[in-house]
Write a protein that holds these residues in place. Structure first.
Motif, PDB file in Angstrom:
ATOM      1  N   GLY A  70       0.828  -1.184   0.000  1.00  0.00           N
ATOM      2  CA  GLY A  70       0.000   0.000   0.000  1.00  0.00           C
ATOM      3  C   GLY A  70       0.865   1.236   0.000  1.00  0.00           C
ATOM      4  O   GLY A  70       2.034   1.194   0.411  1.00  0.00           O
ATOM      5  N   ILE A  71       0.297   2.340  -0.470  1.00  0.00           N
ATOM      6  CA  ILE A  71       1.031   3.598  -0.496  1.00  0.00           C
ATOM      7  C   ILE A  71       0.054   4.737  -0.262  1.00  0.00           C
ATOM      8  O   ILE A  71      -1.038   4.765  -0.831  1.00  0.00           O
ATOM      9  CB  ILE A  71       1.799   3.771  -1.834  1.00  0.00           C
ATOM     10  CG1 ILE A  71       2.634   5.056  -1.820  1.00  0.00           C
ATOM     11  CG2 ILE A  71       0.846   3.737  -3.021  1.00  0.00           C
ATOM     12  CD1 ILE A  71       3.632   5.128  -2.980  1.00  0.00           C
ATOM     13  N   THR A  72       0.440   5.664   0.605  1.00  0.00           N
ATOM     14  CA  THR A  72      -0.420   6.810   0.876  1.00  0.00           C
ATOM     15  C   THR A  72      -0.147   7.918  -0.141  1.00  0.00           C
ATOM     16  O   THR A  72       0.818   7.859  -0.898  1.00  0.00           O
ATOM     17  CB  THR A  72      -0.168   7.354   2.287  1.00  0.00           C
ATOM     18  OG1 THR A  72       1.148   7.934   2.330  1.00  0.00           O
ATOM     19  CG2 THR A  72      -0.274   6.251   3.336  1.00  0.00           C
ATOM     20  N   SER A  73      -0.983   8.937  -0.127  1.00  0.00           N
ATOM     21  CA  SER A  73      -0.780  10.066  -1.031  1.00  0.00           C
ATOM     22  C   SER A  73       0.538  10.775  -0.725  1.00  0.00           C
ATOM     23  O   SER A  73       1.111  11.419  -1.598  1.00  0.00           O
ATOM     24  CB  SER A  73      -1.951  11.045  -0.935  1.00  0.00           C
ATOM     25  OG  SER A  73      -2.106  11.477   0.400  1.00  0.00           O
ATOM     26  N   GLY A  74       1.032  10.620   0.476  1.00  0.00           N
ATOM     27  CA  GLY A  74       2.306  11.215   0.858  1.00  0.00           C
ATOM     28  C   GLY A  74       3.506  10.339   0.583  1.00  0.00           C
ATOM     29  O   GLY A  74       4.642  10.739   0.844  1.00  0.00           O
ATOM     30  N   GLY A  75       3.252   9.141   0.045  1.00  0.00           N
ATOM     31  CA  GLY A  75       4.350   8.268  -0.346  1.00  0.00           C
ATOM     32  C   GLY A  75       4.800   7.268   0.696  1.00  0.00           C
ATOM     33  O   GLY A  75       5.800   6.561   0.501  1.00  0.00           O
ATOM     34  N   ILE A  76       4.073   7.167   1.785  1.00  0.00           N
ATOM     35  CA  ILE A  76       4.429   6.165   2.801  1.00  0.00           C
ATOM     36  C   ILE A  76       3.957   4.795   2.323  1.00  0.00           C
ATOM     37  O   ILE A  76       2.806   4.640   1.920  1.00  0.00           O
ATOM     38  CB  ILE A  76       3.789   6.507   4.153  1.00  0.00           C
ATOM     39  CG1 ILE A  76       4.330   7.856   4.650  1.00  0.00           C
ATOM     40  CG2 ILE A  76       4.072   5.409   5.173  1.00  0.00           C
ATOM     41  CD1 ILE A  76       3.638   8.382   5.883  1.00  0.00           C
ATOM     42  N   THR A  77       4.868   3.834   2.362  1.00  0.00           N
ATOM     43  CA  THR A  77       4.570   2.507   1.834  1.00  0.00           C
ATOM     44  C   THR A  77       4.584   1.441   2.927  1.00  0.00           C
ATOM     45  O   THR A  77       5.222   1.607   3.976  1.00  0.00           O
ATOM     46  CB  THR A  77       5.585   2.101   0.761  1.00  0.00           C
ATOM     47  OG1 THR A  77       6.891   2.086   1.343  1.00  0.00           O
ATOM     48  CG2 THR A  77       5.566   3.069  -0.414  1.00  0.00           C
ATOM     49  N   ASN A  78       3.883   0.369   2.667  1.00  0.00           N
ATOM     50  CA  ASN A  78       3.980  -0.811   3.516  1.00  0.00           C
ATOM     51  C   ASN A  78       3.840  -2.040   2.644  1.00  0.00           C
ATOM     52  O   ASN A  78       3.182  -1.991   1.590  1.00  0.00           O
ATOM     53  CB  ASN A  78       2.939  -0.811   4.637  1.00  0.00           C
ATOM     54  CG  ASN A  78       1.526  -0.878   4.141  1.00  0.00           C
ATOM     55  OD1 ASN A  78       1.056   0.040   3.474  1.00  0.00           O
ATOM     56  ND2 ASN A  78       0.828  -1.957   4.461  1.00  0.00           N
ATOM     57  N   TYR A  79       4.482  -3.131   3.056  1.00  0.00           N
ATOM     58  CA  TYR A  79       4.551  -4.342   2.251  1.00  0.00           C
ATOM     59  C   TYR A  79       4.290  -5.583   3.087  1.00  0.00           C
ATOM     60  O   TYR A  79       4.621  -5.646   4.271  1.00  0.00           O
ATOM     61  CB  TYR A  79       5.938  -4.503   1.629  1.00  0.00           C
ATOM     62  CG  TYR A  79       6.317  -3.454   0.622  1.00  0.00           C
ATOM     63  CD1 TYR A  79       7.003  -2.306   1.001  1.00  0.00           C
ATOM     64  CD2 TYR A  79       5.988  -3.615  -0.726  1.00  0.00           C
ATOM     65  CE1 TYR A  79       7.344  -1.346   0.072  1.00  0.00           C
ATOM     66  CE2 TYR A  79       6.337  -2.658  -1.662  1.00  0.00           C
ATOM     67  CZ  TYR A  79       7.022  -1.520  -1.256  1.00  0.00           C
ATOM     68  OH  TYR A  79       7.366  -0.577  -2.186  1.00  0.00           O
ATOM     69  N   LEU A  80       3.742  -6.573   2.414  1.00  0.00           N
ATOM     70  CA  LEU A  80       3.659  -7.905   2.986  1.00  0.00           C
ATOM     71  C   LEU A  80       5.098  -8.409   3.170  1.00  0.00           C
ATOM     72  O   LEU A  80       5.946  -8.196   2.292  1.00  0.00           O
ATOM     73  CB  LEU A  80       2.894  -8.811   2.015  1.00  0.00           C
ATOM     74  CG  LEU A  80       2.653 -10.255   2.391  1.00  0.00           C
ATOM     75  CD1 LEU A  80       1.686 -10.343   3.562  1.00  0.00           C
ATOM     76  CD2 LEU A  80       2.107 -11.012   1.185  1.00  0.00           C
ATOM     77  N   ASP A  81       5.376  -9.040   4.296  1.00  0.00           N
ATOM     78  CA  ASP A  81       6.753  -9.457   4.566  1.00  0.00           C
ATOM     79  C   ASP A  81       7.349 -10.305   3.451  1.00  0.00           C
ATOM     80  O   ASP A  81       8.518 -10.155   3.092  1.00  0.00           O
ATOM     81  CB  ASP A  81       6.812 -10.242   5.888  1.00  0.00           C
ATOM     82  CG  ASP A  81       6.737  -9.340   7.104  1.00  0.00           C
ATOM     83  OD1 ASP A  81       6.512  -9.866   8.212  1.00  0.00           O
ATOM     84  OD2 ASP A  81       6.896  -8.115   6.951  1.00  0.00           O
ATOM     85  N   SER A  82       6.556 -11.174   2.889  1.00  0.00           N
ATOM     86  CA  SER A  82       7.093 -12.117   1.897  1.00  0.00           C
ATOM     87  C   SER A  82       7.449 -11.463   0.568  1.00  0.00           C
ATOM     88  O   SER A  82       8.096 -12.088  -0.275  1.00  0.00           O
ATOM     89  CB  SER A  82       6.096 -13.255   1.657  1.00  0.00           C
ATOM     90  OG  SER A  82       4.894 -12.762   1.117  1.00  0.00           O
TER      91      SER A  82
END
Length: 114
Positions: free
Chosen positions: A49-61
């Protein structure tokens, strides 16, 4: 809001694919955009996922192999998938949150052969 995804397909293990998803329609405030996936017999899971401000998060795998990016001016989100593995095989769904409302695109199939 409509989400149009593209870029799925069949690839050999170790290969790459790039998914794209463009939002259209009456958009007020697209906050988070991202990708989920669902493999047969499994629950849908957040891939990135990514926010409008560019913060990302990922599934560990997928960390270190997948990269999510976004063009806010085009309301478009991308998922670059490298070093694909057979376990990445799934239907990938684009997701966007416009204010308090969630939107989903039609899934795009990603198949990774061994």
């Amino acid at each position: 809001v409509q989400l149009q995804a593209s870029g799925g397909g069949l690839v050999q293990a170790g290969g790459s694919l790039r998914l794209s998803c463009a939002a259209s329609g009456i958009i007020s405030n697209l906050n988070t955009m991202g990708w989920y996936r669902q493999a047969p017999g499994k629950q849908r899971e957040l891939v990135a996922g990514i926010t409008s401000g560019g913060i990302t998060n990922y599934l560990d795998s997928v960390k270190g192999r997948f990269t999510i990016s976004r063009e806010n001016a085009k309301d478009t989100v991308y998922l670059q998938m490298n070093s694909l593995k057979p376990e990445d095989t799934a239907v990938y769904y684009c997701h966007a949150q416009d204010g308090p409302v969630d939107y989903w695109g039609k899934g795009t199939q990603v198949t990774v052969s061994s």
